[in-house]
Motif scaffolding. Structure first.
Motif, PDB file in Angstrom:
ATOM      1  N   LEU A 183     -89.521  21.451 -23.696  1.00 26.14           N
ATOM      2  CA  LEU A 183     -89.936  20.025 -22.741  1.00 26.14           C
ATOM      3  C   LEU A 183     -88.348  19.935 -21.778  1.00 26.14           C
ATOM      4  O   LEU A 183     -87.764  19.993 -22.856  1.00 26.14           O
ATOM      5  N   PRO A 184     -88.201  19.774 -20.492  1.00 26.86           N
ATOM      6  CA  PRO A 184     -87.061  20.329 -20.296  1.00 26.86           C
ATOM      7  C   PRO A 184     -86.610  18.560 -20.367  1.00 26.86           C
ATOM      8  O   PRO A 184     -86.887  17.379 -20.242  1.00 26.86           O
ATOM      9  N   LEU A 185     -85.137  18.899 -19.816  1.00 26.57           N
ATOM     10  CA  LEU A 185     -83.998  17.576 -19.978  1.00 26.57           C
ATOM     11  C   LEU A 185     -84.693  16.345 -19.138  1.00 26.57           C
ATOM     12  O   LEU A 185     -84.668  15.466 -19.334  1.00 26.57           O
ATOM     13  N   TYR A 186     -84.959  16.527 -18.056  1.00 29.65           N
ATOM     14  CA  TYR A 186     -84.815  15.693 -17.255  1.00 29.65           C
ATOM     15  C   TYR A 186     -86.849  14.870 -17.461  1.00 29.65           C
ATOM     16  O   TYR A 186     -86.880  13.926 -17.221  1.00 29.65           O
ATOM     17  N   ARG A 187     -87.674  15.445 -18.101  1.00 35.71           N
ATOM     18  CA  ARG A 187     -88.593  14.829 -18.909  1.00 35.71           C
ATOM     19  C   ARG A 187     -88.585  13.958 -19.460  1.00 35.71           C
ATOM     20  O   ARG A 187     -89.361  12.670 -20.050  1.00 35.71           O
ATOM     21  N   GLN A 188     -87.216  14.487 -20.700  1.00 38.43           N
ATOM     22  CA  GLN A 188     -87.067  13.672 -21.899  1.00 38.43           C
ATOM     23  C   GLN A 188     -86.747  12.438 -21.575  1.00 38.43           C
ATOM     24  O   GLN A 188     -86.583  11.532 -22.408  1.00 38.43           O
ATOM     25  N   GLU A 189     -85.446  12.625 -20.107  1.00 33.90           N
ATOM     26  CA  GLU A 189     -85.091  11.296 -19.911  1.00 33.90           C
ATOM     27  C   GLU A 189     -85.772  10.187 -18.738  1.00 33.90           C
ATOM     28  O   GLU A 189     -85.312   9.248 -19.283  1.00 33.90           O
ATOM     29  N   SER A 190     -86.826  10.818 -19.006  1.00 35.02           N
ATOM     30  CA  SER A 190     -88.117   9.828 -18.329  1.00 35.02           C
ATOM     31  C   SER A 190     -88.861   9.133 -19.267  1.00 35.02           C
ATOM     32  O   SER A 190     -89.050   7.519 -19.180  1.00 35.02           O
ATOM     33  N   LEU A 191     -88.526   9.658 -20.688  1.00 33.16           N
ATOM     34  CA  LEU A 191     -89.102   9.798 -21.590  1.00 33.16           C
ATOM     35  C   LEU A 191     -88.851   8.749 -22.362  1.00 33.16           C
ATOM     36  O   LEU A 191     -89.459   7.305 -23.222  1.00 33.16           O
ATOM     37  N   PHE A 192     -87.234   8.534 -22.405  1.00 30.92           N
ATOM     38  CA  PHE A 192     -86.683   7.367 -22.832  1.00 30.92           C
ATOM     39  C   PHE A 192     -86.107   6.520 -22.338  1.00 30.92           C
ATOM     40  O   PHE A 192     -86.079   5.191 -22.631  1.00 30.92           O
ATOM     41  N   LYS A 193     -86.740   6.486 -20.983  1.00 29.22           N
ATOM     42  CA  LYS A 193     -86.853   5.512 -20.043  1.00 29.22           C
ATOM     43  C   LYS A 193     -87.926   4.339 -20.280  1.00 29.22           C
ATOM     44  O   LYS A 193     -87.842   3.569 -20.044  1.00 29.22           O
ATOM     45  N   GLN A 194     -89.059   4.328 -20.842  1.00 32.21           N
ATOM     46  CA  GLN A 194     -90.086   3.914 -21.637  1.00 32.21           C
ATOM     47  C   GLN A 194     -89.236   2.789 -22.754  1.00 32.21           C
ATOM     48  O   GLN A 194     -90.198   2.581 -23.048  1.00 32.21           O
ATOM     49  N   TYR A 195     -88.071   3.348 -23.180  1.00 36.29           N
ATOM     50  CA  TYR A 195     -87.983   2.129 -24.488  1.00 36.29           C
ATOM     51  C   TYR A 195     -86.695   2.011 -24.071  1.00 36.29           C
ATOM     52  O   TYR A 195     -86.239   1.163 -25.147  1.00 36.29           O
ATOM     53  N   GLY A 196     -86.338   1.883 -22.243  1.00 39.81           N
ATOM     54  CA  GLY A 196     -85.709   1.052 -21.640  1.00 39.81           C
ATOM     55  C   GLY A 196     -84.273   1.531 -22.933  1.00 39.81           C
ATOM     56  O   GLY A 196     -83.372   0.945 -22.860  1.00 39.81           O
ATOM     57  N   ILE A 197     -83.863   2.872 -22.972  1.00 37.75           N
ATOM     58  CA  ILE A 197     -82.695   3.569 -23.088  1.00 37.75           C
ATOM     59  C   ILE A 197     -82.338   4.359 -21.838  1.00 37.75           C
ATOM     60  O   ILE A 197     -83.304   5.473 -21.172  1.00 37.75           O
TER      61      ILE A 197
END
Length: 475
Positions: A183-197
């Motif tokens: 899972l690339p870091l840019y996709r993980q970045e979008s996942l954390f955005k779901q939690y407002g981070i």
């Protein structure tokens, strides 16, 4: 070939031209069938040990080498649901009846048993902030009498990233998400955005490099232990590094043992990646540091510069004949099919001795495999004189003959494998991940990836959960 306007009068010259045209036509037809196979055929390669996928009727190509083939019956097993792990937390929900009186006589019903069915519930990941509070203390008496007052406070807790917000669990999650699950870091970045981070990919990339430096002593220790093993497997694959765009970079892999824990084996399960900006022979020479044990690899000549005793890979040899078989006209069988069938027999010997001791395994090879290899070598020598060298079958025959001393070396030691699939399976997670994250930006990023991939694959090979193991180490 030049265009022919008029046919020559010389019969010999005419035969020569016709022979050249036929050879050219056969070559083009072969390339066309291979292109069709790659475009429309199955994308995965069947493992040679899967006997049910092979045609057991041997082609009558060489009558003097014809062998009787036993019929193998295959019966598909009914799928069974695996029980859920006993250590998972369980919540008991009882679905009871309201009326516990008998409809017939009105008597009270008694409990005679119960049926239990299990359902698996998924609880999404939880993110929370850990506040580290450090009270400050001072002396009131000193505050009255001294100009400088000493403040007493508990030390800052140790952290993998000092002065950073990342905990060991967060770092382990990011590392395993990228290097274990691709899972690339840019996709993980979008996942954390779901939690407002707001957690940027550059920040996470910096964390990966700093974590790799923490794991470097463990990597070096694993390197020392790896070089003490009697048998190693090696492989290499390309990796794109943006800062090294003028040359092709490579990720080299060296591993030992098996893919899963083997308590009775004295060979350690280790898988180490090594980033290099070259495919030169000096790369394995520098990494192996004079290692003189067995090294099982493919036919790449760069490994010849090492001091190791090289062992060939029958999976690579089989792949060549498989391509030759795919290039044949549909519905036809030929020499490539005979070669595949002979290799299949070699793998049957390995499957039958899979759980045997190394001594028994080596004895079985001496009794059965040695004879099969002698037959194969006779067939190869005879076929080399008749096949067209540039055809797929010719390439397979001549490749196998060049590799023959290495291909038969697995008979010398029961610890050796018939192929190099151990390395190919270990490097596969990197290859799959590369399709997702595509490239490394800098050399330091590629070197960090090599260390983190090494820790994860070694943990997996020893039956550990990579997330738990990395969190334990970081803590």
């Amino acid at each position: 070939m030049k265009e022919i306007n008029t046919l020559p009068d010389d019969p010999q010259l005419l035969k020569q031209i016709i022979s050249q045209l036929q050879a050219r036509n056969n070559y083009l037809e072969e390339q066309f069938r291979l292109a069709q196979q790659k475009r429309f055929g199955a994308s995965s390669e069947s493992h040679p040990a899967q006997a049910d996928l092979f045609n057991e009727a041997e082609t009558l190509v060489e009558k003097e080498l014809e062998q009787d083939v036993a019929t193998i019956e295959y019966q598909r097993k009914k799928p069974t649901r695996q029980p859920l792990p006993k250590d998972l937390p369980r919540e008991r929900v009882v679905h009871d009846i309201d009326n516990k009186q008998c409809d017939c006589c009105g008597g009270e019903l008694h409990k005679m048993g119960e049926d239990v069915s299990e359902k698996l519930k998924f609880i999404p990941a939880q993110v929370k902030v850990i506040e580290h509070v450090r009270p400050k203390y001072s002396c009131r008496q000193c505050e009255k009498t001294q100009t400088q007052v000493r403040i007493v406070q508990a030390p800052v807790p140790a952290s993998p990233i000092p002065k950073g917000i990342a905990t060991a669990s967060l770092l382990s999650q990011i590392i395993t998400s990228k290097y274990q699950y691709g899972l690339p870091l840019y996709r993980q970045e979008s996942l954390f955005k779901q939690y407002g981070i707001a957690l940027g990919r550059r920040t996470m990339a910096d964390w990966m490099i700093r974590c790799a430096s923490l794991f470097k002593p463990l990597y070096d220790r694993l390197h020392d232990v790896l070089l003490q093993q009697p048998v190693l497997h090696g492989d290499e694959t390309t990796v794109k590094v943006v800062k090294e765009d003028k040359q092709t970079s490579y990720m080299w892999l060296y591993c030992s043992g098996t893919d899963s824990p083997a308590p009775e084996s004295h060979i350690r399960n280790i898988a180490l990646f090594d980033y290099q900006n070259s495919r030169a022979g000096r790369c394995p020479v520098d990494f192996l540091q004079g290692y003189d044990g067995y090294l099982q690899v493919d036919g790449y000549a760069g490994y010849e510069q090492t001091q190791a005793t090289l062992v060939g890979c029958w999976a690579h040899a089989r792949r060549k004949f498989k391509e030759a078989a795919d290039a044949q006209a549909k519905g036809k069988t030929g020499k490539a099919d005979w070669a595949l069938n002979q290799i299949q027999k070699l793998y049957r010997v390995e499957t039958a001795c899979k759980t045997a001791s190394t001594e028994a395994h080596q004895a079985a090879r001496a009794q059965q495999s040695a004879q099969l290899l002698t037959q194969f070598k006779t067939w190869l020598d005879k076929s080399a004189q008749t096949v067209v060298p540039k055809s797929k079958l010719g390439e397979a025959v001549h490749y196998t003959l060049r590799q023959w001393p290495k291909l038969i070396r697995y008979l010398d030691d029961g610890h050796l494998k018939i192929d190099n699939n151990r390395a190919e399976r270990a490097i596969k997670p990197f290859v799959i991940g590369r399709k997702n994250w595509l490239f490394s930006f800098t050399t330091s990023g590629a070197e960090s990836s090599a260390i983190l991939y090494s820790v994860i694959e070694t943990a997996r090979a020893n039956g550990l959960t990579p997330f738990d193991y990395m969190m334990h180490c970081l803590n």
